[in-house]
Design a protein around this motif. Structure first.
Motif, PDB file in Angstrom:
ATOM      1  N   PHE A 190       9.043  29.594  45.460  1.00  0.00           N
ATOM      2  CA  PHE A 190       8.813  30.165  44.132  1.00  0.00           C
ATOM      3  C   PHE A 190       7.430  30.802  44.021  1.00  0.00           C
ATOM      4  CE2 PHE A 190       7.736  25.640  43.465  1.00  0.00           C
ATOM      5  CZ  PHE A 190       6.474  25.744  42.885  1.00  0.00           C
ATOM      6  N   ASP A 192       6.129  32.494  46.568  1.00  0.00           N
ATOM      7  CA  ASP A 192       6.405  33.809  47.165  1.00  0.00           C
ATOM      8  C   ASP A 192       7.130  34.711  46.179  1.00  0.00           C
ATOM      9  OD1 ASP A 192       5.180  33.657  49.545  1.00  0.00           O
ATOM     10  OD2 ASP A 192       6.939  33.088  50.718  1.00  0.00           O
ATOM     11  N   ALA A 193       8.030  34.117  45.423  1.00  0.00           N
ATOM     12  CA  ALA A 193       8.752  34.915  44.425  1.00  0.00           C
ATOM     13  C   ALA A 193       7.779  35.462  43.404  1.00  0.00           C
ATOM     14  CB  ALA A 193       9.824  34.067  43.745  1.00  0.00           C
ATOM     15  N   ARG A 195       4.597  36.102  43.941  1.00  0.00           N
ATOM     16  CA  ARG A 195       3.845  37.170  44.594  1.00  0.00           C
ATOM     17  C   ARG A 195       4.697  38.422  44.713  1.00  0.00           C
ATOM     18  NH1 ARG A 195       1.077  36.789  49.670  1.00  0.00           N
ATOM     19  NH2 ARG A 195       2.480  35.229  50.537  1.00  0.00           N
ATOM     20  N   ALA A 196       5.984  38.215  44.975  1.00  0.00           N
ATOM     21  CA  ALA A 196       6.867  39.369  45.124  1.00  0.00           C
ATOM     22  C   ALA A 196       6.986  40.138  43.820  1.00  0.00           C
ATOM     23  CB  ALA A 196       8.242  38.920  45.595  1.00  0.00           C
ATOM     24  N   SER A 197       6.747  39.467  42.692  1.00  0.00           N
ATOM     25  CA  SER A 197       6.807  40.217  41.438  1.00  0.00           C
ATOM     26  C   SER A 197       5.446  40.795  41.099  1.00  0.00           C
ATOM     27  CB  SER A 197       7.316  39.324  40.305  1.00  0.00           C
ATOM     28  OG  SER A 197       6.455  38.236  40.128  1.00  0.00           O
ATOM     29  N   GLY A 198       4.505  40.691  42.008  1.00  0.00           N
ATOM     30  CA  GLY A 198       3.240  41.381  41.846  1.00  0.00           C
ATOM     31  C   GLY A 198       2.154  40.564  41.181  1.00  0.00           C
ATOM     32  N   ALA A 199       2.347  39.248  41.058  1.00  0.00           N
ATOM     33  CA  ALA A 199       1.367  38.431  40.367  1.00  0.00           C
ATOM     34  C   ALA A 199       0.110  38.238  41.221  1.00  0.00           C
ATOM     35  CB  ALA A 199       1.969  37.072  40.027  1.00  0.00           C
ATOM     36  N   SER A 200      -1.033  38.151  40.551  1.00  0.00           N
ATOM     37  CA  SER A 200      -2.274  37.900  41.266  1.00  0.00           C
ATOM     38  C   SER A 200      -2.369  36.420  41.607  1.00  0.00           C
ATOM     39  CB  SER A 200      -3.457  38.297  40.399  1.00  0.00           C
ATOM     40  OG  SER A 200      -3.473  37.469  39.253  1.00  0.00           O
ATOM     41  N   SER A 203      -3.131  34.283  38.578  1.00  0.00           N
ATOM     42  CA  SER A 203      -1.969  34.073  37.728  1.00  0.00           C
ATOM     43  C   SER A 203      -1.030  33.035  38.342  1.00  0.00           C
ATOM     44  CB  SER A 203      -1.241  35.401  37.533  1.00  0.00           C
ATOM     45  OG  SER A 203       0.022  35.183  36.965  1.00  0.00           O
ATOM     46  N   ILE A 204      -0.838  33.113  39.646  1.00  0.00           N
ATOM     47  CA  ILE A 204       0.059  32.142  40.288  1.00  0.00           C
ATOM     48  C   ILE A 204      -0.529  30.743  40.208  1.00  0.00           C
ATOM     49  CG2 ILE A 204       0.982  31.424  42.517  1.00  0.00           C
ATOM     50  CD1 ILE A 204       1.499  34.333  43.102  1.00  0.00           C
ATOM     51  N   HIS A 207      -0.091  29.628  36.503  1.00  0.00           N
ATOM     52  CA  HIS A 207       1.268  29.416  36.009  1.00  0.00           C
ATOM     53  C   HIS A 207       2.125  28.524  36.895  1.00  0.00           C
ATOM     54  CE1 HIS A 207       0.229  33.033  33.627  1.00  0.00           C
ATOM     55  NE2 HIS A 207       0.910  32.372  32.717  1.00  0.00           N
ATOM     56  N   HIS A 208       1.873  28.553  38.180  1.00  0.00           N
ATOM     57  CA  HIS A 208       2.783  27.831  39.061  1.00  0.00           C
ATOM     58  C   HIS A 208       2.143  26.650  39.782  1.00  0.00           C
ATOM     59  CE1 HIS A 208       6.117  30.476  38.490  1.00  0.00           C
ATOM     60  NE2 HIS A 208       5.409  31.533  38.813  1.00  0.00           N
TER      61      HIS A 208
ATOM     62  N   ARG B 112       7.204  46.622  44.497  1.00  0.00           N
ATOM     63  CA  ARG B 112       7.740  45.369  43.975  1.00  0.00           C
ATOM     64  C   ARG B 112       8.679  45.581  42.819  1.00  0.00           C
ATOM     65  NH1 ARG B 112       2.557  42.247  46.020  1.00  0.00           N
ATOM     66  NH2 ARG B 112       3.628  41.639  47.896  1.00  0.00           N
ATOM     67  N   GLN B 116      13.240  43.612  45.492  1.00  0.00           N
ATOM     68  CA  GLN B 116      13.045  42.206  45.189  1.00  0.00           C
ATOM     69  C   GLN B 116      13.840  41.353  46.165  1.00  0.00           C
ATOM     70  OE1 GLN B 116      11.291  40.147  42.903  1.00  0.00           O
ATOM     71  NE2 GLN B 116       9.994  41.967  42.850  1.00  0.00           N
ATOM     72  N   PHE B 119      15.801  34.199  47.335  1.00  0.00           N
ATOM     73  CA  PHE B 119      15.504  33.212  48.375  1.00  0.00           C
ATOM     74  C   PHE B 119      16.687  32.284  48.584  1.00  0.00           C
ATOM     75  CE2 PHE B 119      11.549  34.693  46.732  1.00  0.00           C
ATOM     76  CZ  PHE B 119      10.713  34.744  47.824  1.00  0.00           C
ATOM     77  N   SER B 124      12.841  24.452  46.808  1.00  0.00           N
ATOM     78  CA  SER B 124      11.553  25.118  46.654  1.00  0.00           C
ATOM     79  C   SER B 124      11.651  26.496  46.008  1.00  0.00           C
ATOM     80  CB  SER B 124      10.864  25.238  48.005  1.00  0.00           C
ATOM     81  OG  SER B 124      11.375  26.329  48.727  1.00  0.00           O
ATOM     82  N   SER B 125      12.845  26.988  45.714  1.00  0.00           N
ATOM     83  CA  SER B 125      12.910  28.369  45.271  1.00  0.00           C
ATOM     84  C   SER B 125      12.607  28.534  43.781  1.00  0.00           C
ATOM     85  CB  SER B 125      14.274  28.969  45.595  1.00  0.00           C
ATOM     86  OG  SER B 125      15.277  28.234  44.967  1.00  0.00           O
ATOM     87  N   ASN B 127      10.381  26.923  40.408  1.00  0.00           N
ATOM     88  CA  ASN B 127       9.316  26.010  40.023  1.00  0.00           C
ATOM     89  C   ASN B 127       9.901  24.824  39.253  1.00  0.00           C
ATOM     90  OD1 ASN B 127       7.083  24.728  38.949  1.00  0.00           O
ATOM     91  ND2 ASN B 127       5.979  26.626  38.549  1.00  0.00           N
ATOM     92  N   TYR B 138       8.706  35.320  34.153  1.00  0.00           N
ATOM     93  CA  TYR B 138       7.372  35.425  34.743  1.00  0.00           C
ATOM     94  C   TYR B 138       7.101  36.815  35.314  1.00  0.00           C
ATOM     95  CZ  TYR B 138       3.343  34.364  37.675  1.00  0.00           C
ATOM     96  OH  TYR B 138       2.118  34.374  38.263  1.00  0.00           O
ATOM     97  N   VAL B 142       4.146  39.436  34.287  1.00  0.00           N
ATOM     98  CA  VAL B 142       3.125  39.892  35.226  1.00  0.00           C
ATOM     99  C   VAL B 142       3.021  41.405  35.197  1.00  0.00           C
ATOM    100  CG1 VAL B 142       2.649  40.158  37.683  1.00  0.00           C
ATOM    101  CG2 VAL B 142       3.242  37.923  36.770  1.00  0.00           C
ATOM    102  N   GLN B 143       4.165  42.068  35.059  1.00  0.00           N
ATOM    103  CA  GLN B 143       4.164  43.526  35.066  1.00  0.00           C
ATOM    104  C   GLN B 143       3.874  44.101  33.686  1.00  0.00           C
ATOM    105  OE1 GLN B 143       4.358  45.541  37.641  1.00  0.00           O
ATOM    106  NE2 GLN B 143       4.851  44.067  39.245  1.00  0.00           N
ATOM    107  N   LEU B 192      12.848  42.571  37.444  1.00  0.00           N
ATOM    108  CA  LEU B 192      12.011  43.769  37.483  1.00  0.00           C
ATOM    109  C   LEU B 192      12.846  45.023  37.673  1.00  0.00           C
ATOM    110  CD1 LEU B 192       8.931  42.512  39.502  1.00  0.00           C
ATOM    111  CD2 LEU B 192       9.183  42.815  37.054  1.00  0.00           C
TER     112      LEU B 192
END
Lengths: 296, 367, 354
Positions: A190, A192-193, A195-200, A203-204, A207-208, B112, B116, B119, B124-125, B127, B138, B142-143, B192
């Protein structure tokens, strides 16, 4: 021939009652009577320390040569008097303020500082991790009591210095726990997910990571409260803590030790207070750990 | 999300399209990732895991490319390389005509939004401490979406993947079944509004009946949202069902690539042949008596010389140990092209089973 | 199962011909009781297994298949588990024997292999140590003899360069070899019954098939009975003599492997078969089973599959259907399944008497 469709026969299942994480933690805690009892003991101790001025029958610092080392219950001294004739009960109540503060405040500071370093080290890994964790290892190399004595010795006594000392001693273990927890979280999908949505990274982390690292760190921190109380008492016992005549359980134990043959019960009282408090904190943190160990 | 429903019928009408229908959605050219293994006091690199070793392929718009291979073949690393979750060592990626990560190409943020990943369902996929609605919301937040907008979108998406928002949005992952978690995973990836979805073992951990539900959902979503899939799996049955073209990986390299029917009905590479033989029949009368492949897949740390499959290949000859066979020109953009990296299909390779003349009518014969 | 007339001799003889069953489970019920809820994991499972036979238990997660098997070894925490019914293995009443007898049964008479070998192997000891220790404990052999036996076992499970691998630690082996090592440990005392809990699920297809072929060969050579739990119908087809399909803690279809896997007569088994993709192209959506398995904390009255069953009607609601037994032992628990000429037949359209 039956052509009744399945959905008509079976009404949709009622929504499963959904509890949040903390609600489910509390639900488990609710039936853990040992933990609840210890929690009550702690609350009692905290309340009695907070309301010490109202509860204490006498001035804790007023000595009386005539009434030295009275036995328990003697002449209205419910818990006797110490070697200077001061009322033990009053001193115990006031001393609890210092001891509890020394148990809780350094742990709080160390949780924030150590937790922050640990999360940074765990999340970024590599050189940052190396720098932070090797520095922590230096502190880890010394036994905690020795380290506390060394720092306290160089800083000198007093409330603030004792606070600093204990905080420094408690930072490395908390940092280590936070680092371990963070590096486990970091490898989860999660993250990686995210990061894949572009979060810094920030932020990760916010939030996570924090939300997941919090429970192991808090549980560990709660075990450190009793350690901190004992360390603080030890420092005071050695004369490195608060300065007399301020009441402090460690200091009381120290000054009363010569009287152990005269009034063994009275001399033991501060020790018993330390024992009860630290066991209560330990059992509560144990219960907390079990309750927080919810699947998922 | 809903505004794409109208455009879904006509694939070329996608407003996000830049390069036109003939431009592949993604071109990957000689992408490479070696992981160093460090040891010793000085942290020196003692070996390299050649996880992804010069892989090239392309995915057309609206197509599903299946990627198969055993564990350790680098398929998951490939997924993470494409998502830029792992820094590549070398190679280029072209997304709908624009090079990724270069000055005049698409930036990471745009990548991004276009691409997409879903997983593998596992603990773990998602939270564990967030209600699933927040996990989905989320990405949009972020965007730059507002909290409210992101929440609405999350609820829309839950509905779209078949989970009633009023029932599920506030649940935590441990309160969901495997199939439901995977639906949430898909919803999160869709948040996204991507055009290309990488599905890394997305149905592998699910029970068969649930797997079928999720595959059906993926099929519906692909149509409705005009998606392109890269479907990574070790399950050959599922890959056959879902893919248009299939890419077979072995130890970090592509050993065979081609249209799904060509791969399944006429596999060229002995590894693909063996993998296909490993599929189990549902009829007890058709039991396999001897295993088609012996041994475990070798370690990607020090892959064998020459053809990496020669240690397990029944047809291996000297030439296989000496030189690595070439796959051919993958980036030919002919979707009927069927290539195999095996000396046996390349005329004049020196293998005794290779076709004699250069004109041999083998689809894998390019050189 | 045996009181029916037997027009089809081949299958029937196998089941009738065996004398006393080696494993006999009667009306097994397992509940997990906690403060919050009671989870009814197994709800009345009965079966028999002859010596040397392989029973595959097929079911999806939450069907109770693993729970059922683990109760044969009494692996559940006794405080929170309520087990009812009888389990006999080789004459031992598993529910009644004391803890000492039970631990001597574990590993010698009954042995188990798991999906993840690392959970069964001790990371701190070499493979050889672990096999030898089991052998020494159960068979009172000397150290040297035990090590010789360990080597023999590793060769038996086809571990290449076995002598070297004896001194290896579990983490030094690849997944397939680890699985073989675990099988060697499990077989070290020649168990009469081997319990296998999805032992090949985590493996690659090419390795999975190697392990399946090996397991079947060892089982045949040693004359072991085996209960093999899996969710994969293809795996079941590879190893099973008999197949039992579990749903919500009950066996809903049971019979010879070919009967169940090729001619299933329960709607759940049929749906599971049609939702399993085997060699098919993208031609329309898959026949998925809608909904999800029932909540084991609150099982519905009547047939537990009815809420997801396209053929369900009011007659499915009052009680779990009684088993319908064909002549060949093929059993299904569905009101729409009938015996026609001794053979089980699912008739979705027939009107039901009563």
């Amino acid at each position: 021939m039956s052509d009744i469709s399945a959905p008509a026969l079976f009404p949709a299942a009622a929504p499963v009652h959904v509890r949040g994480y903390w609600a489910s933690v509390w639900n488990r805690l609710r039936y853990d009577y040992v933990t609840l009892f210890c929690l009550a003991v702690i609350i009692l101790i905290v309340l009695s320390a907070v309301f010490a001025p109202m509860l204490a029958p006498m001035d804790p610092d007023r000595s009386s040569m005539a009434n030295r080392l009275r036995a328990i219950g003697d002449r209205g001294y419910i818990l006797g008097t110490d070697e200077q004739g001061r009322d033990m009960l009053s001193r115990l109540l006031y001393g609890g303020r210092v001891s509890l503060a020394m148990g809780i405040l350094p742990v709080m500071f160390a949780t924030v500082i150590g937790g922050m370093f640990g999360v940074i080290a765990g999340f970024f890994g590599g050189k940052v991790n190396m720098l932070i964790m090797r520095t922590m290892d230096v502190f880890f190399a010394f036994p905690s009591v020795l380290l506390a004595v060394a720092i306290s010795g160089s800083l000198g006594g007093g409330f603030t210095n004792q606070l600093i000392t204990l905080t420094v001693v408690l930072v490395p273990p908390l940092c280590r726990v936070a680092e371990t927890a963070t590096s486990q979280i970091r490898s989860m999908d999660f993250v990686d997910a995210g990061r894949a949505s572009g979060a810094s990274s920030i932020s990760i982390i916010v939030h996570h990571v924090l939300i997941n690292v919090m429970s192991p760190v808090l549980v560990y921190a709660s075990t450190l409260v009793s350690v901190s109380i004992i360390l603080a008492s030890g420092l005071s016992f050695l004369g490195l803590g608060v300065s007399p005549p301020t009441a402090d359980w460690g200091l009381m134990l120290s000054t009363l030790r010569q009287s152990i043959y005269v009034q063994p019960l009275v001399s033991a009282i501060p020790g018993i207070a330390i024992l009860i408090t630290s066991i209560a904190f330990n059992l509560v943190s144990d219960g907390l750990r079990q309750a927080m160990d919810v699947k998922g | 999300m809903t505004d794409h429903l109208e455009t879904a019928a006509e694939p070329t009408a996608d407003p996000r399209d830049r390069g036109g229908p003939a431009q592949p959605m993604l071109i990957v050219d000689k992408i490479r990732k070696y992981f160093p293994i460090k040891a010793g006091l000085l942290n020196r690199t003692v070996a390299q895991v050649k996880a992804v070793d010069d892989i090239s392929f392309y995915v057309l718009k609206g197509e599903t490319l299946g990627v198969v291979g055993e564990s350790g073949c680098g398929k998951s690393t490939l997924a993470r390389l494409l998502m830029h979750l792992v820094e590549k060592d070398e190679g280029t990626m072209i997304l709908d005509g624009d090079p990724v990560g270069e000055v005049r190409g698409v930036g990471l943020d745009a990548l991004r939004r276009s691409m997409q990943m879903v997983f593998q369902d596992s603990y773990s996929s998602l939270n564990p401490r967030l209600p699933i609605e927040q996990s989905i919301a989320y990405g949009p937040k972020v965007q730059g979406a507002t909290r409210r907008r992101a929440r609405e979108q999350a609820r829309d998406l839950l509905q779209r993947v078949g989970l009633k928002p009023q029932l599920f949005s506030q649940r935590y992952p441990h309160e969901l079944s495997g199939g439901q978690k995977q639906r949430v995973n898909i919803a999160r990836a869709l948040a996204l509004d991507p055009r290309l979805l990488i599905l890394d073992e997305a149905v592998s951990a699910l029970d068969k009946s649930v797997e079928a539900q999720v595959l059906n959902l993926l099929g519906d979503l692909k149509q409705q949202l005009n998606l392109t899939y890269i479907f990574i799996s070790h399950d050959l049955h599922v890959v056959r069902y879902i893919s248009d073209r299939v890419l077979v990986m072995y130890l970090g390299q592509v050993v065979e690539i081609g249209p799904v029917d060509a791969i399944y009905e006429d596999p060229k590479h002995p590894y693909t042949q063996a993998l296909l033989e490993c599929r189990l029949s549902m009829d007890p009368a058709e039991r396999v008596e001897t295993a088609p492949l012996s041994g475990d897949p070798p370690n990607p740390v020090n892959p064998p010389s020459g053809c990496r499959f020669h240690t397990r290949c029944p047809f291996a000859e000297d030439v296989c140990t000496a030189t690595a066979p070439r796959l051919g020109n993958v980036l030919d953009f002919d979707s009927r092209q069927h290539l195999a990296a095996c000396h046996m299909v390349h005329a004049g390779s020196g293998h005794s089973r290779a076709p004699r003349s250069v004109a041999a009518p083998s689809p894998g014969d390019v050189q | 199962m045996n009181e029916m007339p037997r027009p089809i001799p081949s299958q029937a003889e196998r089941y009738a011909g065996e004398g006393e069953a080696f494993v006999k489970v009667e009306d097994l019920k397992v509940r997990f009781v906690s403060r919050d809820a009671t989870v009814r994991a197994v709800n009345g499972v009965s079966f028999e297994l002859a010596r040397g036979e392989v029973l595959c238990v097929i079911g999806e997660s939450g069907s109770g298949k693993s729970v059922m098997m683990r109760s044969l070894l009494r692996l559940h925490p006794p405080k929170r588990t309520v087990i009812e019914g009888r389990m006999l293995v080789g004459g031992h009443d598993i529910g009644a024997v004391d803890e000492r007898t039970m631990s001597s049964l574990r590993g010698s008479t009954i042995s188990m292999i798991f999906q993840e070998p690392m959970t069964a192997l001790d990371p701190l000891y070499t493979i050889g140590d672990q096999i030898a220790e089991t052998v020494m404990r159960h068979e009172k052999l000397g150290r040297k003899a035990a090590w010789a036996r360990a080597l023999e076992l590793l060769e038996l499970v086809r571990v290449p360069s076995a002598e070297r691998r004896l001194k290896a630690y579990p983490h030094e082996l690849s997944g397939g070899l680890r699985q073989r090592a675990m099988i060697a440990v499990a077989l070290s005392c020649r168990p009469g019954l081997l319990l296998a809990d999805e032992p090949t699920t985590a493996l690659d297809a090419s390795v999975q098939i190697q392990v399946l072929v090996l397991l079947r060969k060892l089982q045949r050579d040693m004359g072991m009975s085996m209960i093999f739990v899996t969710h994969d119908l293809g795996v079941a087809a590879q190893v099973a003599d008999k197949v039992a399909v579990m749903y919500a803690g009950r066996i809903i279809e049971h019979g010879a492997a070919r009967d169940v896997l090729v001619h299933p007569q329960h709607p759940y088994t049929r749906a599971m078969l049609s939702s399993t993709i085997k060699d098919r192209h993208k031609a329309g959506p898959l026949g998925a089973i809608g909904g999800s398995p029932p909540d084991l904390r609150a099982l519905p009255e009547g047939c537990s599959f009815a809420p997801r069953c396209p053929y369900a009607g009011p007659e499915c609601l009052p009680a779990m259907p009684a088993p319908v037994v064909g002549a060949d032992g093929h059993t299904a628990r569905c009101v729409r399944t009938e015996v026609v000429d001794g053979v089980l037949e699912f008739r979705p359209g027939t009107a039901l008497p009563a």
